[in-house]
Scaffold this motif. Structure first.
Motif, PDB file in Angstrom:
ATOM      1  N   LEU A 167      27.401  44.309  70.719  1.00 29.96           N
ATOM      2  CA  LEU A 167      27.580  45.443  71.300  1.00 29.96           C
ATOM      3  C   LEU A 167      28.310  45.744  72.877  1.00 29.96           C
ATOM      4  O   LEU A 167      29.076  46.479  73.148  1.00 29.96           O
ATOM      5  CB  LEU A 167      26.015  46.321  71.663  1.00 29.96           C
ATOM      6  CG  LEU A 167      25.433  46.481  70.171  1.00 29.96           C
ATOM      7  CD1 LEU A 167      23.981  46.960  70.655  1.00 29.96           C
ATOM      8  CD2 LEU A 167      25.874  47.561  69.517  1.00 29.96           C
ATOM      9  N   VAL A 168      28.198  44.393  73.544  1.00 28.66           N
ATOM     10  CA  VAL A 168      28.829  44.449  75.053  1.00 28.66           C
ATOM     11  C   VAL A 168      30.205  43.687  74.899  1.00 28.66           C
ATOM     12  O   VAL A 168      31.282  44.037  75.102  1.00 28.66           O
ATOM     13  CB  VAL A 168      27.650  44.026  75.959  1.00 28.66           C
ATOM     14  CG1 VAL A 168      28.526  44.095  77.404  1.00 28.66           C
ATOM     15  CG2 VAL A 168      26.932  44.968  75.825  1.00 28.66           C
ATOM     16  N   THR A 169      30.020  42.217  74.630  1.00 23.22           N
ATOM     17  CA  THR A 169      31.147  41.525  74.933  1.00 23.22           C
ATOM     18  C   THR A 169      32.139  41.271  73.792  1.00 23.22           C
ATOM     19  O   THR A 169      33.190  40.817  74.046  1.00 23.22           O
ATOM     20  CB  THR A 169      30.485  39.820  75.270  1.00 23.22           C
ATOM     21  OG1 THR A 169      29.948  39.315  74.203  1.00 23.22           O
ATOM     22  CG2 THR A 169      29.667  39.822  76.349  1.00 23.22           C
ATOM     23  N   GLY A 170      31.623  41.340  72.227  1.00 24.09           N
ATOM     24  CA  GLY A 170      32.269  41.196  71.355  1.00 24.09           C
ATOM     25  C   GLY A 170      32.705  39.748  70.929  1.00 24.09           C
ATOM     26  O   GLY A 170      33.516  39.430  70.267  1.00 24.09           O
ATOM     27  N   GLU A 171      32.089  38.695  71.671  1.00 27.67           N
ATOM     28  CA  GLU A 171      32.352  37.315  71.569  1.00 27.67           C
ATOM     29  C   GLU A 171      31.868  36.936  70.046  1.00 27.67           C
ATOM     30  O   GLU A 171      30.924  37.856  69.508  1.00 27.67           O
ATOM     31  CB  GLU A 171      31.587  36.394  72.435  1.00 27.67           C
ATOM     32  CG  GLU A 171      32.097  36.386  73.790  1.00 27.67           C
ATOM     33  CD  GLU A 171      31.376  35.747  74.755  1.00 27.67           C
ATOM     34  OE1 GLU A 171      31.394  34.578  74.607  1.00 27.67           O
ATOM     35  OE2 GLU A 171      30.872  36.445  75.754  1.00 27.67           O
ATOM     36  N   LYS A 172      32.229  35.897  69.655  1.00 29.76           N
ATOM     37  CA  LYS A 172      32.113  35.331  68.365  1.00 29.76           C
ATOM     38  C   LYS A 172      30.624  35.257  67.875  1.00 29.76           C
ATOM     39  O   LYS A 172      29.858  34.519  68.953  1.00 29.76           O
ATOM     40  CB  LYS A 172      32.700  34.001  68.094  1.00 29.76           C
ATOM     41  CG  LYS A 172      32.852  33.540  66.661  1.00 29.76           C
ATOM     42  CD  LYS A 172      33.896  32.336  66.599  1.00 29.76           C
ATOM     43  CE  LYS A 172      33.676  31.607  65.629  1.00 29.76           C
ATOM     44  NZ  LYS A 172      34.726  30.711  65.651  1.00 29.76           N
ATOM     45  N   ILE A 173      30.081  35.591  66.908  1.00 37.15           N
ATOM     46  CA  ILE A 173      29.011  35.235  66.478  1.00 37.15           C
ATOM     47  C   ILE A 173      28.708  34.401  65.340  1.00 37.15           C
ATOM     48  O   ILE A 173      29.009  34.740  64.192  1.00 37.15           O
ATOM     49  CB  ILE A 173      27.890  36.396  66.275  1.00 37.15           C
ATOM     50  CG1 ILE A 173      27.851  37.348  67.268  1.00 37.15           C
ATOM     51  CG2 ILE A 173      26.547  36.113  65.586  1.00 37.15           C
ATOM     52  CD1 ILE A 173      27.435  38.766  67.098  1.00 37.15           C
ATOM     53  N   ASP A 174      28.646  32.980  65.387  1.00 42.20           N
ATOM     54  CA  ASP A 174      28.800  32.187  64.327  1.00 42.20           C
ATOM     55  C   ASP A 174      27.634  31.120  64.338  1.00 42.20           C
ATOM     56  O   ASP A 174      26.468  31.260  64.917  1.00 42.20           O
ATOM     57  CB  ASP A 174      30.091  31.244  64.393  1.00 42.20           C
ATOM     58  CG  ASP A 174      30.071  30.406  65.575  1.00 42.20           C
ATOM     59  OD1 ASP A 174      29.189  30.438  66.591  1.00 42.20           O
ATOM     60  OD2 ASP A 174      31.164  29.983  65.915  1.00 42.20           O
ATOM     61  N   GLU A 175      27.601  30.261  63.206  1.00 43.71           N
ATOM     62  CA  GLU A 175      26.514  29.427  63.054  1.00 43.71           C
ATOM     63  C   GLU A 175      26.163  28.518  64.310  1.00 43.71           C
ATOM     64  O   GLU A 175      25.037  28.394  64.746  1.00 43.71           O
ATOM     65  CB  GLU A 175      26.550  28.482  61.896  1.00 43.71           C
ATOM     66  CG  GLU A 175      25.456  27.649  61.463  1.00 43.71           C
ATOM     67  CD  GLU A 175      25.735  26.874  60.403  1.00 43.71           C
ATOM     68  OE1 GLU A 175      24.917  25.965  59.900  1.00 43.71           O
ATOM     69  OE2 GLU A 175      26.766  27.156  59.593  1.00 43.71           O
ATOM     70  N   VAL A 176      26.994  28.113  65.053  1.00 44.97           N
ATOM     71  CA  VAL A 176      27.031  27.374  66.208  1.00 44.97           C
ATOM     72  C   VAL A 176      26.293  28.106  67.280  1.00 44.97           C
ATOM     73  O   VAL A 176      25.115  27.488  67.894  1.00 44.97           O
ATOM     74  CB  VAL A 176      28.297  26.733  66.657  1.00 44.97           C
ATOM     75  CG1 VAL A 176      28.118  26.155  68.158  1.00 44.97           C
ATOM     76  CG2 VAL A 176      28.865  25.520  65.834  1.00 44.97           C
ATOM     77  N   PHE A 177      26.543  29.139  67.397  1.00 44.79           N
ATOM     78  CA  PHE A 177      26.210  30.138  68.567  1.00 44.79           C
ATOM     79  C   PHE A 177      24.713  30.303  67.988  1.00 44.79           C
ATOM     80  O   PHE A 177      23.713  30.331  69.053  1.00 44.79           O
ATOM     81  CB  PHE A 177      26.928  31.557  68.462  1.00 44.79           C
ATOM     82  CG  PHE A 177      26.024  32.665  69.171  1.00 44.79           C
ATOM     83  CD1 PHE A 177      25.766  32.525  70.688  1.00 44.79           C
ATOM     84  CD2 PHE A 177      25.419  33.642  68.565  1.00 44.79           C
ATOM     85  CE1 PHE A 177      25.116  33.278  71.307  1.00 44.79           C
ATOM     86  CE2 PHE A 177      24.640  34.691  69.118  1.00 44.79           C
ATOM     87  CZ  PHE A 177      24.624  34.594  70.408  1.00 44.79           C
TER      88      PHE A 177
END
Length: 193
Positions: A167-177
């Motif tokens: 909702l805020v940063t738009g950074e990647k959401i992946d398996e590592v994260f």
């Protein structure tokens, strides 16, 4: 005196209403939906909708959840970390899909529409928290997590960063994260062996 129950809902009519509200949500967004449009699409009266739901937000949330629930089963692998990784991964995949992006819109609309905010908390977020609570409680019962665990705070620690990125940063959401997030979140609550 005991309150009389009305006739049960007609399953086909309910499915038509939920499908209509969901289709309208995906097509045009929450702000453009009206009970009139849902009734027209479902080929029912507005009175039928209001008989079963208190407002537009409730029927739209139920339509959304009806379509989304199958994608978010609650895992029980016998390992709290595996269960949390699966649950967070499933949720992240869903939230970044076309259907899941509707949650972003609903959360945004909920900042101005109290009934919608109440509906998505009651119908979407509270059940997801309950699922997470069950996973963590199983981890405590199996001796994987500390007995004095503040489960509600742990849920916030695990899921807060996911929604912050969404909702805020738009950074990647992946398996590592996801795996790194869960490792950091659970590191302080593991039972040391």
């Amino acid at each position: 005196m005991e309150k009389k129950k009305g006739r049960p809902r007609d399953i086909a009519t309910e499915k038509a209403i939920l499908a209509a509200s969901y289709d309208l949500l995906l097509e045009n967004g929450f702000g453009t939906i009206t009970v009139e449009k849902i009734a027209e699409r479902a080929k029912v009266s507005k009175a039928t909708i209001y008989k079963w739901w208190p407002n537009k937000a409730a029927v739209v949330m139920d339509g959304f959840l009806s379509a989304a629930m199958a994608r978010l089963p609650v895992p029980d692998t016998g390992s709290v970390i595996d269960d949390i990784v699966i649950q967070v991964s499933n949720l992240a995949s869903f939230l970044t899909s076309r259907e899941g992006k509707v949650i972003n819109e609903l959360i945004a609309e909920g900042q101005f529409d109290v009934k919608l905010a109440e509906a998505y908390r009651a119908r979407y977020f509270n059940p997801r928290r309950f699922d997470s609570r069950r996973i963590l409680e199983r981890g405590v019962q199996r001796g994987e997590l500390k007995k004095d665990l503040d489960i509600e705070l742990c849920i916030d620690l695990i899921y807060g960063p996911l929604f912050y990125r969404l909702l805020v940063t738009g950074e990647k959401i992946d398996e590592v994260f996801i795996k790194t997030l869960i490792h950091y979140a659970l590191e302080g609550i593991w039972v040391k062996r």
